[in-house]
Scaffold this motif. Structure first.
Motif, short mmCIF file in Angstrom:
data_model
loop_
_atom_site.label_atom_id
_atom_site.label_comp_id
_atom_site.label_asym_id
_atom_site.label_seq_id
_atom_site.Cartn_x
_atom_site.Cartn_y
_atom_site.Cartn_z
N GLU A 56 0.94 -1.26 0.04
CA GLU A 56 -0.08 -0.08 0.36
C GLU A 56 0.94 0.93 0.39
OE1 GLU A 56 -2.94 -0.38 3.32
OE2 GLU A 56 -4.26 -1.56 2.50
N VAL A 57 2.53 1.22 0.95
CA VAL A 57 2.70 1.96 0.66
C VAL A 57 3.43 2.68 -0.55
CG1 VAL A 57 4.90 3.45 2.13
CG2 VAL A 57 2.86 2.36 3.32
N ILE A 58 4.12 1.76 -1.20
CA ILE A 58 4.76 1.84 -2.07
C ILE A 58 3.77 2.03 -3.21
CG2 ILE A 58 6.71 0.81 -1.68
CD1 ILE A 58 5.83 -1.44 -3.01
N SER A 59 2.57 1.37 -3.47
CA SER A 59 2.12 1.90 -4.29
C SER A 59 1.10 2.44 -4.53
CB SER A 59 1.01 0.67 -4.70
OG SER A 59 0.50 -0.09 -3.72
N GLY A 60 0.80 2.83 -3.17
CA GLY A 60 -0.36 4.11 -3.17
C GLY A 60 -1.61 3.78 -3.46
N GLU A 61 -1.45 2.91 -3.29
CA GLU A 61 -3.49 2.15 -3.79
C GLU A 61 -3.76 1.29 -2.08
OE1 GLU A 61 -3.48 -0.26 -7.21
OE2 GLU A 61 -1.80 1.36 -8.04
N ARG A 62 -4.91 1.44 -2.23
CA ARG A 62 -5.66 0.78 -0.93
C ARG A 62 -5.95 -1.23 -1.61
NH1 ARG A 62 -5.93 2.11 3.99
NH2 ARG A 62 -7.29 1.08 4.35
N LEU A 63 -5.43 -2.52 -0.51
CA LEU A 63 -4.99 -3.20 -1.16
C LEU A 63 -6.58 -4.01 -0.12
CD1 LEU A 63 -2.30 -3.55 -1.87
CD2 LEU A 63 -2.33 -5.03 -1.05
N PRO A 64 -7.36 -5.23 -0.57
CA PRO A 64 -8.55 -5.50 0.92
C PRO A 64 -8.07 -5.40 2.01
CG PRO A 64 -7.89 -7.00 -1.79
CD PRO A 64 -6.83 -5.77 -1.36
N LYS A 65 -9.16 -5.72 2.27
CA LYS A 65 -8.57 -5.88 4.02
C LYS A 65 -8.56 -6.67 4.91
CE LYS A 65 -11.58 -4.61 7.75
NZ LYS A 65 -12.73 -4.36 9.22
N PRO A 66 -7.24 -6.70 5.38
CA PRO A 66 -6.63 -7.78 5.77
C PRO A 66 -7.51 -8.15 6.36
CG PRO A 66 -5.40 -5.78 6.48
CD PRO A 66 -7.09 -5.42 5.96
N GLU A 67 -6.91 -9.87 6.81
CA GLU A 67 -7.65 -10.32 7.74
C GLU A 67 -6.73 -10.78 9.56
OE1 GLU A 67 -9.00 -14.63 6.82
OE2 GLU A 67 -9.84 -13.70 4.56
N ARG A 68 -8.09 -10.92 10.33
CA ARG A 68 -7.07 -10.30 11.77
C ARG A 68 -6.29 -11.02 12.33
NH1 ARG A 68 -3.69 -5.29 10.71
NH2 ARG A 68 -4.86 -3.99 9.76
N GLY A 69 -6.90 -12.00 11.88
CA GLY A 69 -7.62 -13.40 12.76
C GLY A 69 -5.50 -14.83 13.03
N LYS A 70 -5.23 -15.07 13.79
CA LYS A 70 -4.27 -15.66 14.30
C LYS A 70 -3.32 -17.01 13.48
CE LYS A 70 -2.98 -12.23 16.67
NZ LYS A 70 -1.53 -11.48 16.73
N MET A 71 -5.05 -17.60 12.60
CA MET A 71 -4.78 -19.35 12.40
C MET A 71 -3.59 -18.80 11.09
SD MET A 71 -8.82 -20.82 13.23
CE MET A 71 -8.20 -21.70 12.40
N ARG A 72 -3.56 -20.06 11.17
CA ARG A 72 -2.20 -20.33 9.34
C ARG A 72 -3.19 -19.57 8.10
NH1 ARG A 72 2.12 -23.53 7.52
NH2 ARG A 72 1.42 -23.85 5.69
N VAL A 73 -4.69 -19.69 8.12
CA VAL A 73 -5.57 -20.41 6.70
C VAL A 73 -5.83 -18.34 6.84
CG1 VAL A 73 -7.78 -19.91 8.41
CG2 VAL A 73 -7.82 -20.13 5.78
N HIS A 74 -5.81 -18.23 8.19
CA HIS A 74 -5.59 -16.01 8.00
C HIS A 74 -4.60 -15.33 7.26
CE1 HIS A 74 -9.32 -16.72 11.51
NE2 HIS A 74 -9.47 -17.04 10.18
N LYS A 75 -3.38 -16.18 7.68
CA LYS A 75 -2.75 -15.50 7.02
C LYS A 75 -2.08 -15.74 5.90
CE LYS A 75 0.14 -16.35 11.99
NZ LYS A 75 1.20 -16.86 12.34
#
Length: 551
Positions: A77-96
């Protein structure tokens, strides 16, 4: 591993896409050279942090800190100046994995073909895959868009370095590894753009450690380019890591060449705002200049209207000198300000009209017409002041002349009257003979004629004193005192003259009366003597007659 050597031999005619595909053709079984891996870790970590710090964060371990995908998405986001989809805040592997996939999908959307790089390897902390992914990001966002003389990406960056370092001795940039090993190329790049930062002539080719550390420290301190390489690693490696060198050199390109492009783009975006700001500044400048000019006129007019009379020509000449300074020193800048004010006002109105904006209306009392009216009053007061100065100079010059004339005539008169009172009061006629008294009387009559002649001088002195009073001579008091003293003395001389004349005439009459009495007595004696002679003999009579005739 990226098949970078194949890309290195690829011609620029093959296009950026082919170049990117070759750079991302990773061999999963090939291991990184330990020295190169160490250099890449340091360089890529520093490069990422140079962007992440803009978002208020950083990474410490490149393969660990990107595993959950959060900082990876933030970096993009910083280097492109664009917004990415909202990240998932979970701690599980699938979220990562989902977060990393969002990041990889965004990279792929920018025309980059990812080969052998999957989200699972990044989440598992695979160092080779993570470094490869970061290199892919660097290529796409820091190197791919470099364009110099119809060459782009790596070839464009190399050509840019060659053009910038060509004038420097002992520098021959042919690649992104051994050409940079002695550190002179880094210093040449900096010196070409900022000669004030480096004394290039003091550098020695046989001291690469000093050269490299000097360039790294100057870049970090003055150019805001973080230190991405270790001088010891570069010198201690037979062939420094090409990707690390390219990444670091690209920062110099963007710092020097990108600044102008960014400024141009910003100027285009802010053009309308800049025009508005310029118009606002012109309005503020007009208001400030108008206020300053009106305030100066307000302070100056009372000074020009001051008609306080000066006592002497020197005082008036000082005032005349102040007026000359006003005209030659103080007024010309204000004339310039007035012209600038009118030009600025007309220019502003023209710009507003061309941009279809409402005309500028100054605040009440600060219109151009108000300025012109105040200026007209100033010049009227200035003209009156100049005429008053000239009139006062003539008045004071006449006063000085009259005062000098008064004192000269007074001094001559006082010299003439000196001793006259003593002369008129002496009693020299009391013991004089009649002839002496007559002589004194004739002398006194001559003095009276002289005194009458001096009457005109006394009247002239009084007339001059009167004129000095009428012209407000500053020292009229002393003039009046001296004039009154002369008048009083003149009255005394007149009285004494009359008194002496009377005394002389009285003394002369008395002398004449005594003479007549004596003559009469002598006549009587003579008659008696003649009668006596008639009685004596003839001889005696003849003798006596002869004696009488002698008598």
């Amino acid at each position: 591993m990226v098949d970078y050597h194949a890309a290195n031999n690829q011609s620029s005619a093959g296009g950026v896409q082919t170049y990117m595909e070759q750079e991302n053709d990773w061999d999963r079984d090939m291991l990184l050279d330990p020295a190169w891996e160490r250099q890449q870790r340091k360089t890529f970590t520093a490069w990422c942090n140079s962007h992440l710090r803009k978002a208020g964060t950083q990474i410490e371990n490149i393969e660990e800190d990107f595993r959950d995908g959060l900082k990876l998405m933030l970096l993009l986001e910083v280097i492109s100046g664009e917004r990415l989809p909202k990240p998932e805040r979970g701690k599980m592997r699938v979220h990562k994995i989902n977060n990393v996939n969002k990041a990889l999908d965004f990279i792929a959307s920018k025309g980059v073909k990812l080969v052998s790089i999957g989200a699972e390897e990044i989440v598992d902390g695979n160092a080779k895959m993570t470094l490869g992914m970061i290199w892919t990001i660097i290529l796409r966002f820091a190197i791919q868009d470099i364009s110099v003389e119809e060459t782009s990406a790596k070839e464009g960056l190399l050509l840019w370095c060659q053009r910038k370092t060509a004038p420097y001795k002992n520098v021959n940039v042919q690649n992104f590894h051994i050409s940079w090993k002695d550190g002179l190329a880094f210093n040449a790049l900096i010196h070409r753009h900022r000669p004030d930062l480096i004394n290039y002539d003091s550098l020695r080719k046989d001291d690469p450690l000093t050269n490299l550390n000097n360039a790294f420290e100057v870049a970090e301190k003055h150019l805001d380019i973080p230190k991405m390489l270790d001088a010891e690693d570069i010198v201690g490696t037979l062939r420094p890591d090409e990707k690390a060198i390219m990444t670091y050199v690209s920062c110099f390109y963007h710092a020097f060449s990108g600044a102008q492009k960014a400024e141009t783009a910003a100027n285009r975006i802010c053009k309308v705002l800049a025009v508005n700001q310029e118009n606002e500044k012109m309005e503020e400048d007009y208001a400030r200049l108008a206020s300053d000019l009106l305030e100066w006129i307000r302070r100056t007019i009372p000074w020009l209207e001051d008609r306080t009379q000066q006592r002497t020509i020197n005082d008036m000449q000082a005032k005349q000198e102040d007026f000359r300074d006003y005209r030659c020193v103080h007024k010309p800048p204000k004339v310039q300000d007035k012209c600038q004010l009118e030009i600025g006002f007309n220019t502003l109105q023209t710009k507003l009209r061309l941009n279809n904006r409402p005309a500028f209306m100054p605040s009440e009392g600060r219109m151009v017409s108000d300025i012109n009216g105040a200026w007209h009053n100033l010049e009227g007061a200035e003209k009156g002041y100049e005429e008053w100065i000239l009139s006062e100079m003539r008045r004071l010059e006449r006063l000085e002349h009259l005062a000098m004339k008064f004192h000269q005539k007074a001094e001559i008169h006082e010299c003439w009257t000196d001793g006259k009172e003593a002369m008129l009061t002496q009693k020299d006629y009391a013991t004089s003979t009649l002839s002496d008294v007559k002589a004194l009387l004739w002398k006194h009559e001559a003095f009276e004629s002289d005194l009458a002649a001096h009457q005109d001088r006394v009247e002239q002195i009084a007339a001059i004193a009167q004129e000095l009073n009428e012209l407000d001579y500053y020292d009229s008091a002393s003039v009046n005192t001296r004039c009154q003293k002369i008048r009083d003395q003149w009255d005394v001389l007149g009285t004494l003259t009359q008194s002496r004349k009377e005394s002389l005439e009285t003394g002369s009459g008395r002398k004449n009366s005594l003479k007549d009495n004596r003559n009469e007595l002598l006549s009587q004696v003579y008659k008696a003597f003649r009668s006596y002679l008639a009685l004596v003999p003839n001889k005696v009579s003849k003798y006596l007659l002869c004696s009488d005739s002698k008598f």
